[in-house]
Motif scaffolding. Structure first.
Motif, PDB file in Angstrom:
ATOM      1  N   ASP A  27       0.855  -1.179   0.000  1.00 55.49           N
ATOM      2  CA  ASP A  27       0.000   0.000   0.000  1.00 55.49           C
ATOM      3  C   ASP A  27       0.889   1.226   0.000  1.00 55.49           C
ATOM      4  O   ASP A  27       1.895   1.278   0.717  1.00 55.49           O
ATOM      5  N   VAL A  28       0.539   2.208  -0.836  1.00 56.11           N
ATOM      6  CA  VAL A  28       1.270   3.477  -0.847  1.00 56.11           C
ATOM      7  C   VAL A  28       0.276   4.614  -0.648  1.00 56.11           C
ATOM      8  O   VAL A  28      -0.846   4.574  -1.143  1.00 56.11           O
ATOM      9  N   GLU A  29       0.694   5.603   0.133  1.00 53.14           N
ATOM     10  CA  GLU A  29      -0.050   6.845   0.254  1.00 53.14           C
ATOM     11  C   GLU A  29       0.677   7.889  -0.587  1.00 53.14           C
ATOM     12  O   GLU A  29       1.911   7.869  -0.681  1.00 53.14           O
ATOM     13  N   THR A  30      -0.079   8.780  -1.206  1.00 48.93           N
ATOM     14  CA  THR A  30       0.514   9.694  -2.179  1.00 48.93           C
ATOM     15  C   THR A  30       0.048  11.135  -1.983  1.00 48.93           C
ATOM     16  O   THR A  30      -0.910  11.400  -1.270  1.00 48.93           O
ATOM     17  N   THR A  31       0.733  12.051  -2.679  1.00 49.58           N
ATOM     18  CA  THR A  31       0.365  13.469  -2.612  1.00 49.58           C
ATOM     19  C   THR A  31      -0.912  13.760  -3.379  1.00 49.58           C
ATOM     20  O   THR A  31      -1.472  14.845  -3.267  1.00 49.58           O
ATOM     21  N   GLY A  32      -1.352  12.826  -4.178  1.00 51.36           N
ATOM     22  CA  GLY A  32      -2.550  12.997  -4.995  1.00 51.36           C
ATOM     23  C   GLY A  32      -2.703  11.811  -5.914  1.00 51.36           C
ATOM     24  O   GLY A  32      -2.127  10.748  -5.675  1.00 51.36           O
ATOM     25  N   TRP A  71      -5.550  15.985   5.378  1.00 49.23           N
ATOM     26  CA  TRP A  71      -6.720  15.565   6.157  1.00 49.23           C
ATOM     27  C   TRP A  71      -7.092  14.111   5.899  1.00 49.23           C
ATOM     28  O   TRP A  71      -7.853  13.522   6.650  1.00 49.23           O
ATOM     29  N   ILE A  72      -6.526  13.509   4.832  1.00 46.70           N
ATOM     30  CA  ILE A  72      -6.790  12.101   4.532  1.00 46.70           C
ATOM     31  C   ILE A  72      -5.676  11.216   5.086  1.00 46.70           C
ATOM     32  O   ILE A  72      -5.927  10.298   5.860  1.00 46.70           O
ATOM     33  N   HIS A  73      -4.435  11.501   4.700  1.00 46.16           N
ATOM     34  CA  HIS A  73      -3.335  10.612   5.103  1.00 46.16           C
ATOM     35  C   HIS A  73      -2.621  11.044   6.382  1.00 46.16           C
ATOM     36  O   HIS A  73      -1.878  10.262   6.976  1.00 46.16           O
ATOM     37  N   VAL A 158     -11.829  -8.735   9.400  1.00 50.91           N
ATOM     38  CA  VAL A 158     -10.562  -8.058   9.684  1.00 50.91           C
ATOM     39  C   VAL A 158     -10.862  -6.646  10.180  1.00 50.91           C
ATOM     40  O   VAL A 158     -11.611  -5.907   9.540  1.00 50.91           O
ATOM     41  N   VAL A 159     -10.288  -6.275  11.301  1.00 45.26           N
ATOM     42  CA  VAL A 159     -10.529  -4.962  11.895  1.00 45.26           C
ATOM     43  C   VAL A 159      -9.509  -3.958  11.400  1.00 45.26           C
ATOM     44  O   VAL A 159      -8.298  -4.174  11.522  1.00 45.26           O
ATOM     45  N   GLN A 160      -9.994  -2.864  10.829  1.00 45.56           N
ATOM     46  CA  GLN A 160      -9.116  -1.798  10.361  1.00 45.56           C
ATOM     47  C   GLN A 160      -8.956  -0.759  11.472  1.00 45.56           C
ATOM     48  O   GLN A 160      -9.929  -0.284  12.039  1.00 45.56           O
ATOM     49  N   ARG A 161      -7.713  -0.423  11.786  1.00 46.52           N
ATOM     50  CA  ARG A 161      -7.442   0.503  12.886  1.00 46.52           C
ATOM     51  C   ARG A 161      -7.171   1.929  12.402  1.00 46.52           C
ATOM     52  O   ARG A 161      -7.614   2.888  13.021  1.00 46.52           O
ATOM     53  N   ARG A 162      -6.411   2.066  11.327  1.00 46.33           N
ATOM     54  CA  ARG A 162      -6.046   3.403  10.831  1.00 46.33           C
ATOM     55  C   ARG A 162      -6.176   3.438   9.316  1.00 46.33           C
ATOM     56  O   ARG A 162      -5.220   3.156   8.587  1.00 46.33           O
ATOM     57  N   ALA A 163      -7.356   3.748   8.834  1.00 46.14           N
ATOM     58  CA  ALA A 163      -7.572   3.832   7.384  1.00 46.14           C
ATOM     59  C   ALA A 163      -6.677   4.914   6.795  1.00 46.14           C
ATOM     60  O   ALA A 163      -6.450   5.969   7.409  1.00 46.14           O
ATOM     61  N   HIS A 164      -6.158   4.666   5.605  1.00 47.28           N
ATOM     62  CA  HIS A 164      -5.280   5.588   4.878  1.00 47.28           C
ATOM     63  C   HIS A 164      -3.920   5.747   5.543  1.00 47.28           C
ATOM     64  O   HIS A 164      -3.192   6.705   5.267  1.00 47.28           O
ATOM     65  N   HIS A 165      -3.559   4.801   6.425  1.00 49.88           N
ATOM     66  CA  HIS A 165      -2.184   4.696   6.899  1.00 49.88           C
ATOM     67  C   HIS A 165      -1.618   3.476   6.191  1.00 49.88           C
ATOM     68  O   HIS A 165      -2.167   2.370   6.302  1.00 49.88           O
ATOM     69  N   ALA A 166      -0.513   3.655   5.444  1.00 50.67           N
ATOM     70  CA  ALA A 166      -0.023   2.595   4.570  1.00 50.67           C
ATOM     71  C   ALA A 166       0.210   1.279   5.302  1.00 50.67           C
ATOM     72  O   ALA A 166      -0.137   0.209   4.793  1.00 50.67           O
ATOM     73  N   LEU A 167       0.787   1.335   6.502  1.00 50.56           N
ATOM     74  CA  LEU A 167       1.100   0.097   7.212  1.00 50.56           C
ATOM     75  C   LEU A 167      -0.168  -0.649   7.617  1.00 50.56           C
ATOM     76  O   LEU A 167      -0.264  -1.869   7.460  1.00 50.56           O
ATOM     77  N   ASP A 168      -1.165   0.078   8.119  1.00 53.37           N
ATOM     78  CA  ASP A 168      -2.392  -0.599   8.542  1.00 53.37           C
ATOM     79  C   ASP A 168      -3.205  -1.065   7.341  1.00 53.37           C
ATOM     80  O   ASP A 168      -3.793  -2.158   7.370  1.00 53.37           O
ATOM     81  N   ASP A 169      -3.240  -0.274   6.286  1.00 46.20           N
ATOM     82  CA  ASP A 169      -3.955  -0.710   5.084  1.00 46.20           C
ATOM     83  C   ASP A 169      -3.318  -1.974   4.500  1.00 46.20           C
ATOM     84  O   ASP A 169      -4.022  -2.891   4.058  1.00 46.20           O
ATOM     85  N   ALA A 170      -1.969  -2.030   4.507  1.00 41.63           N
ATOM     86  CA  ALA A 170      -1.287  -3.219   3.998  1.00 41.63           C
ATOM     87  C   ALA A 170      -1.560  -4.423   4.894  1.00 41.63           C
ATOM     88  O   ALA A 170      -1.748  -5.544   4.408  1.00 41.63           O
ATOM     89  N   TYR A 220      -5.060  22.406  -2.484  1.00 38.06           N
ATOM     90  CA  TYR A 220      -5.989  21.332  -2.141  1.00 38.06           C
ATOM     91  C   TYR A 220      -7.011  21.834  -1.135  1.00 38.06           C
ATOM     92  O   TYR A 220      -6.702  22.617  -0.259  1.00 38.06           O
ATOM     93  N   ARG A 221      -8.207  21.326  -1.234  1.00 41.50           N
ATOM     94  CA  ARG A 221      -9.262  21.708  -0.303  1.00 41.50           C
ATOM     95  C   ARG A 221      -9.907  20.442   0.244  1.00 41.50           C
ATOM     96  O   ARG A 221     -10.003  19.440  -0.464  1.00 41.50           O
ATOM     97  N   PRO A 222     -10.360  20.462   1.481  1.00 41.06           N
ATOM     98  CA  PRO A 222     -10.968  19.262   2.049  1.00 41.06           C
ATOM     99  C   PRO A 222     -12.154  18.738   1.257  1.00 41.06           C
ATOM    100  O   PRO A 222     -12.514  17.590   1.392  1.00 41.06           O
ATOM    101  N   THR A 223     -12.758  19.564   0.423  1.00 40.24           N
ATOM    102  CA  THR A 223     -13.927  19.111  -0.324  1.00 40.24           C
ATOM    103  C   THR A 223     -13.559  18.520  -1.673  1.00 40.24           C
ATOM    104  O   THR A 223     -14.424  18.059  -2.397  1.00 40.24           O
ATOM    105  N   SER A 224     -12.267  18.511  -2.028  1.00 42.26           N
ATOM    106  CA  SER A 224     -11.874  17.941  -3.314  1.00 42.26           C
ATOM    107  C   SER A 224     -10.505  17.310  -3.204  1.00 42.26           C
ATOM    108  O   SER A 224      -9.619  17.825  -2.551  1.00 42.26           O
ATOM    109  N   TRP A 225     -10.354  16.164  -3.870  1.00 45.45           N
ATOM    110  CA  TRP A 225      -9.089  15.430  -3.774  1.00 45.45           C
ATOM    111  C   TRP A 225      -7.997  16.140  -4.544  1.00 45.45           C
ATOM    112  O   TRP A 225      -6.850  16.185  -4.138  1.00 45.45           O
TER     113      TRP A 225
END
Length: 330
Positions: A27-32, A71-73, A158-170, A220-225
């Motif tokens: 899993d990778v988190e990205t700037t966009g 606000w996402i990652h 499977v219990v997800q603890r931290r969505a959008h955190h690469a380690l937990d998503d993986a 970037y704005r919280p209302t748009s990716w």
């Protein structure tokens, strides 16, 4: 209980010899979500041939630019300023991926982001095949309400603890992939493996401000990716409808409908970058409708049934995007 039954079924049969010998759940988190966006964190769970975890690894990465949707990652400029550059972790990343099938949820996205980072570092990603867990879920006929990771995780408890955190998503994906793999082996299901072709070309647009110079969120704005912008017109003529089983062709008009696991704007960006015309409505000229629920009552799905417009789901569309036929010259 399902995994216990599957394991019992496999105890009396041999593991499919055609299956891979090992997997790298990534899993990778990205700037966009666009071609010029960068990886800011990455995690890899290495699994053996039967899906058992061997080890895991995680790192943040300094993207040398604005980190995008914090606000996402949750990774700010300050958090990333002391992180290694991708070229500094490329060797370690290689040891985690080498000789294994890359497994990810919507794998084409993770693969493309990784391949571009390797290209920027003047290296080649050591991956020859990938497996998308969305595609595998469909092969298994899992009764999921949608194709989001959280739905796959819930299906297997499977219990997800931290969505959008690469380690937990993986971790979540690794735990959900194991019973999926065993169910596929028990049922003699052919794994939906796809070739990963080496990336030889990539391009970046100037990205400012850089890490350490962040001003707000760089637009970037919280209302748009992604920042709002007008999508360029497709430069190619419409070659007609998509032929099921064939290739997409540049200029084809593609419409999207319903819920998707990938952000809609990313899907539209990828289609545009591939030379397709993203249509906001569906007509007799539409080449293809992309939807995960073709039987829904949305206006596009209804019109697609009326007009006989070809329909594919999100996972199939991602596979088709990997090999779009160039527009006819002349």
């Amino acid at each position: 209980m399902l995994e216990d039954l599957t394991t019992a079924a496999l105890s009396s049969t041999s593991w499919p010899t055609a299956y891979p010998k090992g997997y790298a759940v990534v899993d990778v988190e990205t700037t966009g979500l666009a071609r010029d966006d960068r990886i800011i964190s990455a995690a890899v769970y290495r699994l053996d041939a039967r899906g058992e975890v061997q080890d895991h690894w995680y790192t943040t990465v300094n993207p040398e630019r604005d980190p995008g949707p914090v606000w996402i990652h949750g990774l700010t400029s300050e958090a990333l300023e002391g992180a290694p550059l991708f070229q500094d972790i490329a060797e370690e990343f290689t040891t985690r991926l080498e000789g294994r099938v890359l497994v990810a949820h919507n794998a084409v996205f993770d693969w493309q982001m990784i391949a571009r980072e390797y290209a920027r570092a003047q290296r080649e990603a050591p991956v020859r095949q990938r497996l998308c867990t969305i595609a595998l879920s469909k092969e298994l006929g899992l009764p999921l309400p949608n194709h989001k990771l959280e739905s796959l995780a819930a299906h297997y408890g499977v219990v997800q603890r931290r969505a959008h955190h690469a380690l937990d998503d993986a971790r979540v994906l690794a735990e959900a992939f194991r019973p999926s793999l065993r169910a596929a082996a028990a049922g003699g299901v052919r794994l939906p493996l796809l070739e990963c072709r080496p990336l030889t070309e990539w391009s970046d647009r100037p990205a400012t401000p850089r890490i350490g110079q962040q001003a707000g969120y760089g637009g970037y704005r919280p209302t748009s990716w992604r920042p709002s912008r007008k999508r360029p017109a497709c430069p190619y003529p419409n070659p007609g409808r998509y032929e099921p089983g064939g290739r997409l062709k540049q200029g084809m008009r593609v419409a999207f409908s319903g819920d998707t696991s990938t952000e809609r704007e990313l899907l539209e960006d990828r289609a545009t970058e591939a030379g397709l015309h993203v249509a906001t409505s569906l007509s007799r000229l539409t080449s293809l409708l992309v939807t995960n629920d073709p039987d829904s009552g949305t206006s596009k799905a209804v019109k697609a049934r009326q007009f006989g417009t070809p329909v594919v789901d999100e996972a199939a569309f991602g596979q088709l995007l990997a090999d779009v036929e160039p527009a006819s010259q002349g």
